[in-house]
Design a protein around this motif. Structure first.
Motif, short mmCIF file in Angstrom:
data_model
loop_
_atom_site.label_atom_id
_atom_site.label_comp_id
_atom_site.label_asym_id
_atom_site.label_seq_id
_atom_site.Cartn_x
_atom_site.Cartn_y
_atom_site.Cartn_z
N GLY A 248 8.93 2.23 -10.66
CA GLY A 248 9.08 2.89 -9.37
C GLY A 248 9.30 4.39 -9.52
N ALA A 249 10.11 4.76 -10.51
CA ALA A 249 10.34 6.19 -10.78
C ALA A 249 9.05 6.88 -11.19
N LYS A 250 8.22 6.17 -11.94
CA LYS A 250 6.93 6.74 -12.36
C LYS A 250 6.01 6.96 -11.16
N ILE A 251 6.05 6.03 -10.20
CA ILE A 251 5.22 6.17 -9.00
C ILE A 251 5.58 7.45 -8.25
N TYR A 252 6.88 7.69 -8.07
CA TYR A 252 7.33 8.91 -7.39
C TYR A 252 6.96 10.14 -8.20
N ALA B 14 0.82 -1.22 0.00
CA ALA B 14 0.00 0.00 0.00
C ALA B 14 0.85 1.26 0.00
N THR B 15 2.12 1.14 0.35
CA THR B 15 3.03 2.28 0.28
C THR B 15 3.10 2.83 -1.14
N LEU B 16 3.03 1.95 -2.13
CA LEU B 16 3.06 2.39 -3.53
C LEU B 16 1.87 3.30 -3.83
N VAL B 17 0.70 2.90 -3.34
CA VAL B 17 -0.51 3.70 -3.55
C VAL B 17 -0.37 5.06 -2.88
N MET B 18 0.15 5.06 -1.65
CA MET B 18 0.31 6.32 -0.91
C MET B 18 1.30 7.25 -1.60
N ILE B 19 2.36 6.70 -2.15
CA ILE B 19 3.36 7.54 -2.82
C ILE B 19 2.76 8.22 -4.05
N THR B 20 1.79 7.57 -4.70
CA THR B 20 1.13 8.20 -5.85
C THR B 20 0.19 9.32 -5.43
N GLY B 21 0.03 9.51 -4.11
CA GLY B 21 -0.85 10.56 -3.61
C GLY B 21 -2.26 10.10 -3.36
N ASN B 22 -2.46 8.78 -3.32
CA ASN B 22 -3.79 8.22 -3.10
C ASN B 22 -3.83 7.41 -1.80
N VAL C 75 4.65 10.02 -18.78
CA VAL C 75 4.15 9.03 -17.81
C VAL C 75 2.63 9.09 -17.79
N SER C 76 1.99 7.93 -17.76
CA SER C 76 0.53 7.87 -17.66
C SER C 76 0.14 7.72 -16.19
N PRO C 77 -0.35 8.80 -15.56
CA PRO C 77 -0.74 8.72 -14.14
C PRO C 77 -1.81 7.66 -13.89
N GLY C 78 -2.78 7.57 -14.79
CA GLY C 78 -3.86 6.60 -14.61
C GLY C 78 -3.35 5.17 -14.60
N LYS C 79 -2.49 4.83 -15.53
CA LYS C 79 -1.93 3.48 -15.62
C LYS C 79 -1.06 3.18 -14.41
#
Length: 318
Positions: free
Chosen positions: A190-194, A61-69, A208-212
């Motif tokens: 990972g770079a796209k997530i940040y 879930a850290t990945l989701v949080m890093i995307t701002g969600n 980068v596609s934010p939605g994808k």
């Protein structure tokens, strides 16, 4: 100050003050209940075994949080996964793979709604939380589930055995943490997530596609939740529909205490692991001191508020 910056460079961990508080709390617990109660092998083994499930979820879930969600549905999602594991407990393969597939679909739904349709993550995952709760009750018919004599020996070993004196769930957690650390730090994804978490508009102009990216973050979280659900069932070979209710608060607390920004763009896996361990030590310490769970909730809430406030003030100053 230079030492602190050096440690951050090596580990990527933020919020060092939180870990000083954790060490201070451990000292207080030891002084009150004695080292024989807190530091004994049985207590520490029980602590890490129970926190492994929450930590596996939090790492993903850290990945989701890093995307701002955010994902508020993980608690009922892991309960749903444990119910599926219980229903297929005679076959270890199905008891592990089916929960992962089911929760991957749940994560994909969150990803489509938040990443694809650009709905508010808080409201969306609050809604899907109730959807997953209903599905879990329908699937399990509202009962406590146990495999009984048909439980797979492999499944039992997954939740209850130890390797080199370390509980097997902790080894699984270590593998999951390394995988997600590698994804964040060593891959283009990972770079796209940040990038998405830092600035979606800039990320879009960079190709980068934010939605994808958000969709894949939710999908991976769902896969990890499914695995955690299988382990949660395997720990005691029994589960209840609401077994994961409230886990979302522990997951969120651990992630934020670990240094992940609530606004996105910043976070790391080692910090999340330490944050979840802190939450576990907090609950375990209060239990050993004879304090009620309500006191733990109050303390955890205050610490979370302090961490979030400090993060927001730091972002404003920046």
């Amino acid at each position: 100050m230079n030492d602190k910056k050096g440690l951050k460079k090596i580990t990527g961990i933020e919020n060092f003050g939180i870990y000083l508080i954790m060490l201070a709390f451990i000292v207080v617990v030891i002084l009150i209940v004695g080292p024989d109660k807190f530091l004994n092998v049985k207590n520490l083994t029980s602590l890490v075994r129970s926190q492994a499930v929450i930590c596996i979820i939090a790492v993903a879930a850290t990945l989701v949080m890093i995307t701002g969600n955010i994902d508020l549905s993980v608690g009922w999602m892991v309960g749903f996964a444990s119910v599926i594991a219980a229903a297929h407990s005679d076959n270890a393969f199905l008891a592990i793979v089916l929960p992962i597939i089911a929760c991957a679909l749940c994560g994909a739904l969150n990803g489509i709604l938040v990443g694809g349709l650009k709905l508010n993550a808080f409201i969306t995952t609050l809604g899907t939380m109730y959807v997953f709760e209903g599905i879990a009750y329908l699937y399990g018919e509202g009962k406590s589930l146990s495999g009984g004599a048909t439980n797979s020996a492999i499944l039992k070993a997954l939740g209850q055995s130890s390797i080199l004196f370390i509980p097997t769930p902790v080894w699984v957690l270590a593998a999951v943490a390394v995988i997600f650390w590698f994804i964040l730090r060593k891959t283009t994804f990972g770079a796209k997530i940040y990038a998405v978490g830092a600035n979606k508009t800039a990320a879009r102009f960079s190709g980068v596609s934010p939605g994808k990216t958000v969709f894949l973050a939710y999908l991976l979280t769902g896969c990890a939740v499914g695995l955690a659900g299988s382990i949660m069932y395997a720990r005691v070979m029994s589960t209840q529909i609401y077994a994961g209710s409230g886990y979302e608060f522990d997951v969120l607390s651990g992630i934020v205490l670990g240094g992940t920004s609530v606004t996105g763009g910043k976070g790391n896996i080692p910090g999340t692991v330490l944050g979840v361990i802190f939450i576990g030590i907090l609950g375990n310490g209060f239990t050993l001191m004879g304090l009620s769970a309500n006191v733990q909730y109050i303390a955890q809430g205050i610490i979370l508020l302090v961490a979030v406030s400090a993060d927001i003030m730091k972002e404003r100053r920046a």
